[in-house]
Scaffold this active site. Structure first.
Site, PDB file in Angstrom:
ATOM      1  N   HIS B 223       0.816  -1.217   0.000  1.00 26.69           N
ATOM      2  CA  HIS B 223       0.000   0.000   0.000  1.00 26.69           C
ATOM      3  C   HIS B 223       0.854   1.274   0.000  1.00 26.69           C
ATOM      4  CE1 HIS B 223      -3.631  -2.251   0.421  1.00 26.69           C
ATOM      5  NE2 HIS B 223      -3.321  -2.742   1.606  1.00 26.69           N
ATOM      6  N   ALA B 224       2.136   1.159   0.372  1.00 23.56           N
ATOM      7  CA  ALA B 224       2.969   2.357   0.507  1.00 23.56           C
ATOM      8  C   ALA B 224       3.153   3.018  -0.857  1.00 23.56           C
ATOM      9  CB  ALA B 224       4.328   1.987   1.107  1.00 23.56           C
TER      10      ALA B 224
END
Lengths: 727, 727
Positions: B223-224
């Site tokens: 998700h980063a």
């Protein structure tokens, strides 16, 4: 019987070959002692102590990956050879075939070739590093008779009693036509060894002694029928082995998948299991509409390898024929067949054991097969099959005649069995005809396999709901448009068998019989493109498109004062008994005849009676302005020798850009002959696209000719007939 | 850097954790010494001497199957934990996640746990028996910045300088909404270790030191984003590792496939590589129309996980989102996605390295994910991916929160990596909506992948040929039939935007305004079933069927003296700019509004002005006789409170046999309320089938009511409106 034993190279075996028979030496010093037997279910790899129940469940199948891969081979299998040594008698099923494969295994380090004294230790310490040797024995009579008649067994046994002269005589009798068999003094013994090798190989896999295994055996088996030998085959090794496994392991080896990638159809395997629900036979082979070996059986049945053969009785759906339309298939087609048909069906079947009937005559380099499957592709197919049946895969050699090709292919398969990742591979684009054949296989198998049902119309059910074939609907809509626009009406066609589909096929403008210029347009139904629902094949009509190149031509013709006869040639004639999802070839021929008589009828009863000065025929079938996407047709007449010359003078034949005639030198030369008319290369492909692109061109050409004939000159009636109608 | 070293259990590492940083101990005593390094390309397994060139070619990739599987783990990765210890602050991304997985590997014998003094010898002798330990190190700043902005790196580094109070404050700020992140004192160090672990794992695989490997790392990464943390993720481990490999092995690791089977979409991975042609990102995730995490980004973009996101620029087609319509997916859907989309595209891409972003939150037992993927299915997916890139597969842990589920799943994957055959598996039937979504993914990817093109209509090309959507054609044909049979004509609909598709939609019998009994039939277009060509989607019209349940009803009504108004509700309105292969939801809503105003228009301008004594409305939308295959609609009015009661009294609503209302107890109770009318359970499924089955029933019921109203009684006009129209 359960024993498999580490063996060195071939020399060791040569000595054993002198033994009388039975070949139980493997069992004698290998079986029963669990330390040496690497694969007993309660093997020595259990170092877990306290595991939670979930992990235990995961562990239930133990680590089969630590078991070795087996290999089954015996030099005596080289001893089946042709008793006829005459120069012309050399046979592709050559004794060197198995030798070469086994040598390739040794050369690539898959079989231990070091000092014999270290063999036992090394093979025990690193069981997965080398293949473990599975000893060969002769199949027993009882075993053979699980798949063959006693008479057939007796016939093979009798070979042993024949003199050399008698053997040569027998070979001459059998080595031709569909039987295609040669015999020699050792043929019976070797055939029994080959079947025995298959049995031991499958049993070691099914019984969990080895992870998987490769039987390097000959003679092959898959053509041998229940009651007669055929195609180099005496006993059908794989069915015999499968039946033995099912008998000896009734609990754990109930359902068996036989995957046959030999380039020839395995008629024997198919017929032996045709009504057996527990054996799924999937064959990939060249079919060539039944022309490729083994082709047509002697009795009036259809060729065994056809995709319509799906098994019978309890075995319905347990026979899957993937029969290529031609030779020349390769990695693209085989990978697609596996992804679209083989693996989905195999997963749904969920077998306990997978046996590969592994001929390598579809391999690149095999001239008999004429296909191009590469070793990496064999590796990928093997890898996919290894995902089934907890990895229980037994590979049994069938055909394959190029010694280098079979060795390289067999090595690729063996490495994959041993855990080598399949090599990276660029998969080529699939042949379009092959893709269509796969779609038809899907339709044939849809009744039996859930996974095949997606996207296939259930025709009987549709009929029961009063479904109407769409071409009738579309023609009715066309009629509506042409009626509203140009006041066109259907022409009454009085025919003996007046099929529903002919009702609206011929539409004419009013007062056609008094028109001075007539345009007859003969055309296929408009092109339809569609995106049906992935699941139930229902089609939202807004997700379907109709591409019609004809209406514009009619508009143009009417505007320029032509009388128009519009003939729609349906691709299929709706009949009473109407249950085909795909139209078989036989019906296509029938249709062609009916269309010919329709066109003749129109010619005789209408067109030639009209008063027109100019008659143009625009059509795909033939004619003055012609758009050709498929076959070019010649126009010639045995009565009127001037017809071809006239045709050349009075035609414009637009031929698709990708037509073979533009690339094949010989064809290019030929199409410029008179009987093909004045041929023009289109820059486009596809009828609709071509008709659109050349509309101005065609219109100008027609108007020019009308003017030239109107402005004096000869007012002879221009007419032509298709080569088709005359021939 | 190339070193991988046999390591025992966790204890040994605990000591190493005290070292300052860098963690090169693995390299120090493992790398460089070829005897200990099992995988150097010129390793010690070359015992061939004289090989023919073909065999040599086959051997070029050596026997990668003899290399060990790597595992990367470090106890320090447990030290990233929430600084907020308050009772409610427990977080699913729990430090025990990695510990549990590593313990499960040991428990199932995948990692050597015997006496340390034997470790080196055993691991050298049998390299494939246990996983080889790949040591963890911190990713360097340069490495992190291959996938992240310097500002983002600085932000994460700053965490180290915060007091516990500040950390708690930060957690409170970030641990909600889309950001969803907690921080602790060690978060920066552990995030760097996690990325470093991914780097070393991928490098050992890409460099051929190990056959394949599993990185048991946390925090997760996918998700980063380039410039901010998100969803438990600080650095995006996999993109960092992929960029490092591409940089260090530019020749042999150019094209990388990232396969993300975490149940959440990996927005960060997608965005980082969105225009990169050399990284193919394929994600399988729950999408729920953008409602499922990570959902809608803050700016007005569409949710990242939508299937319409195919990459951009040079990266067009290099982004494949397989976004499930809902939770609840399992083995059937995942296997189908792999067979139909993932493997064909991956094979065509032909990567040099495969990295699995392996979240195990789609696993059966994970409550956050709500899906049902079993360990055997994870094994099968791994097995399929192992056929790519010469088997170079690196698995990097992402999410997954049920400790037992992630351990069992990870063990299944690790065993498969080590060569264990994937377990036998019964593949369940695929969810229909999921299958439809896969077909839509295929349509979206068709422009970019040859293998996706089969069976997909090229709409822009079709439009350029003047293609007409079929529903207009069909309605025109229906008009032709109804005109010929019952003299019906189109009703003039004066509308501001008079779309082409509305032209023929309303047909009426002559003198409708003077009829005593009127039947208004509101219906969908007739059902179409089709079998298009497998390759070019062209459809032979004779391979398509039209199933129309309405005409019979009209015939019946006319025969019984009804005036008839036939309203065809198109599923799509043909417009000027018309390029959609599938109709998006937004357009469906627009259509619904237009249809409502059409029906209102007809009501206001025609129906309510007619003189009829009896008015029956037969339709799917609503009404007196209704056939329901989809949603049941309530009929109620805020003005007329009697409407629902009237509806109950005066309706027959036939509902499909498989409608949820018959199995869901709560629904069954509800549908018997008045506003749903008199509901009748049909034995059939599908509108056409239902209309056919209940024709007599419906006819009788209508006639009864006509007679009862004719034979005296109240002659009040019977009318009704749909709940839809009122709300």
């Amino acid at each position: 019987m359960e024993g498999s034993q580490p063996m060195d190279g071939e020399d060791h075996h040569m000595k054993d070959a002198d033994r009388p028979k039975g070949l139980e030496h493997g069992a004698a010093n290998g079986a029963g002692t669990h330390e040496a037997s690497p694969g007993s279910e309660e093997g020595s790899f259990d170092e877990e102590t306290d595991m939670d129940p979930d992990s235990l469940a995961l562990e239930q199948s133990r680590r089969r990956g630590l078991l070795p891969t087996g290999v089954c081979y015996d030099v005596r299998m080289k001893m089946h050879m042709n008793a006829d040594f005459s120069p012309g008698a050399h046979h592709p099923e050559d004794p060197r075939r198995v030798h070469e494969i086994f040598e390739a295994f040794k050369r690539t380090g898959l079989i231990y070739t070091g000092p014999e004294e270290d063999a036992a230790r090394i093979l025990k310490e690193v069981p997965t590093r080398y293949m473990w040797r599975i000893p060969v024995r002769m199949a027993t009579r009882e075993e053979i008779c699980l798949a063959h008649s006693a008479d057939h067994l007796a016939w093979v046994e009798k070979i042993e009693k024949l003199s050399t002269a008698e053997l040569r005589e027998l070979t001459k009798r059998y080595d031709q036509g569909r039987e295609s068999l040669y015999v020699g003094a050792m043929s019976h013994t070797v055939a029994r060894l080959s079947a025995g090798g298959a049995i031991e190989t499958c049993k070691n896999v099914a019984g969990g002694v080895v992870k998987n295994a490769f039987a390097v055996i000959r003679p092959p088996g898959h053509h041998a029928e229940y009651d007669h030998p055929m195609g180099f085959c005496f006993f059908n090794n794989v069915p015999v082995a499968v039946r033995v496994c099912q008998k000896e392991y009734p609990e754990t080896c109930r359902k068996v998948l036989i995957l046959d990638w030999d380039v020839h159809h395995g008629n024997g395997v198919q017929n032996i299991f045709y009504d057996d629900p527990n054996v799924l036979y999937i064959s990939l082979h060249v079919y060539q509409n039944g022309q490729f070996y083994p082709g047509q059986p002697p009795n009036p049945m259809t060729p065994d390898g056809g995709i319509e053969h799906c098994g019978m009785g309890m075995g319905l759906g347990r026979n899957v024929n993937i029969g290529w339309h031609d030779q020349g298939m390769g990695d693209g087609e085989y990978m697609a067949a596996f992804q679209k048909i083989v693996m989905p069906i195999a997963q749904e079947f969920n077998p306990d054991l997978v046996v590969i009937s592994a001929g390598f005559d579809a391999a690149d380099g095999d001239e008999l097969g004429g296909c191009f499957v590469t070793p990496p592709c064999y590796a990928h197919m093997t890898h996919m099959l290894m995902s089934l049946a907890d990895g229980r895969v037994a590979v049994c050699l069938e055909g394959g005649y190029n010694l280098r090709a079979i060795s390289n292919s067999a090595v690729a398969v063996a490495k994959t069995l041993m855990g080598e990742p399949p090599p990276k591979m660029e998969v080529p684009k699939i042949n379009k005809e092959a893709a269509r054949m796969l779609a038809k296989v899907q339709a044939h198998q849809a009744p039996y396999w859930e996974c095949m049902r997606q996207g296939i119309v259930d025709v009987p059910r549709t009929q029961s709901l009063g479904g109407e074939r769409l071409h009738d609907v579309i023609r009715s809509a066309q009629r509506q448009v042409l009626q509203a626009k140009h006041n066109m009406t259907p022409l009454y066609v009085q025919r003996q068998h007046l099929y529903k589909s002919f009702e609206n096929q011929v539409l004419v403008t009013p007062d056609l019989d008094r028109a001075r210029k007539i345009m007859v347009i003969i055309h296929d139904p408009p092109e339809l493109l569609a995106q049906p629902d992935a699941i139930d094949t229902s089609l939202e009509p807004h997700n379907a498109w109709l591409v019609d190149g004809v209406t514009d031509y009619i508009d143009w013709a009417v505007k320029h004062g032509f009388g128009v006869m519009d003939i729609n040639i349906p691709g299929y004639i709706t009949q009473e008994e109407d249950t085909d999802a795909f139209i078989p070839v036989s019906k296509e021929r029938e249709l062609e005849q009916q269309i010919q008589s329709l066109v003749c009828y129109l010619w005789d009863n209408y067109i030639q009676l009209y008063q027109a000065d100019d008659l143009f025929i625009l059509g795909r079938i033939s004619g003055v302005v012609s758009f050709v996407n498929g076959n070019l047709r010649a126009v010639k007449s045995s009565i009127d020798e001037q017809l071809s010359a006239w045709y050349k003078e009075n035609s414009r034949v637009f031929v698709a850009a990708d037509h073979a005639c533009w690339t094949d030198h010989e064809l290019t030369r030929r199409i410029h002959k008179r009987r093909f008319g004045t041929v023009v290369r289109s820059q486009d492909v596809g009828l609709s696209k071509m008709m659109r692109a050349h509309a101005d061109d065609a219109h100008d050409w027609i108007l020019q000719r009308v003017r030239s004939s109107e402005s004096g000159g000869d007012t002879t009636e221009e007419e032509e007939e298709s080569g088709n109608m005359n021939s």
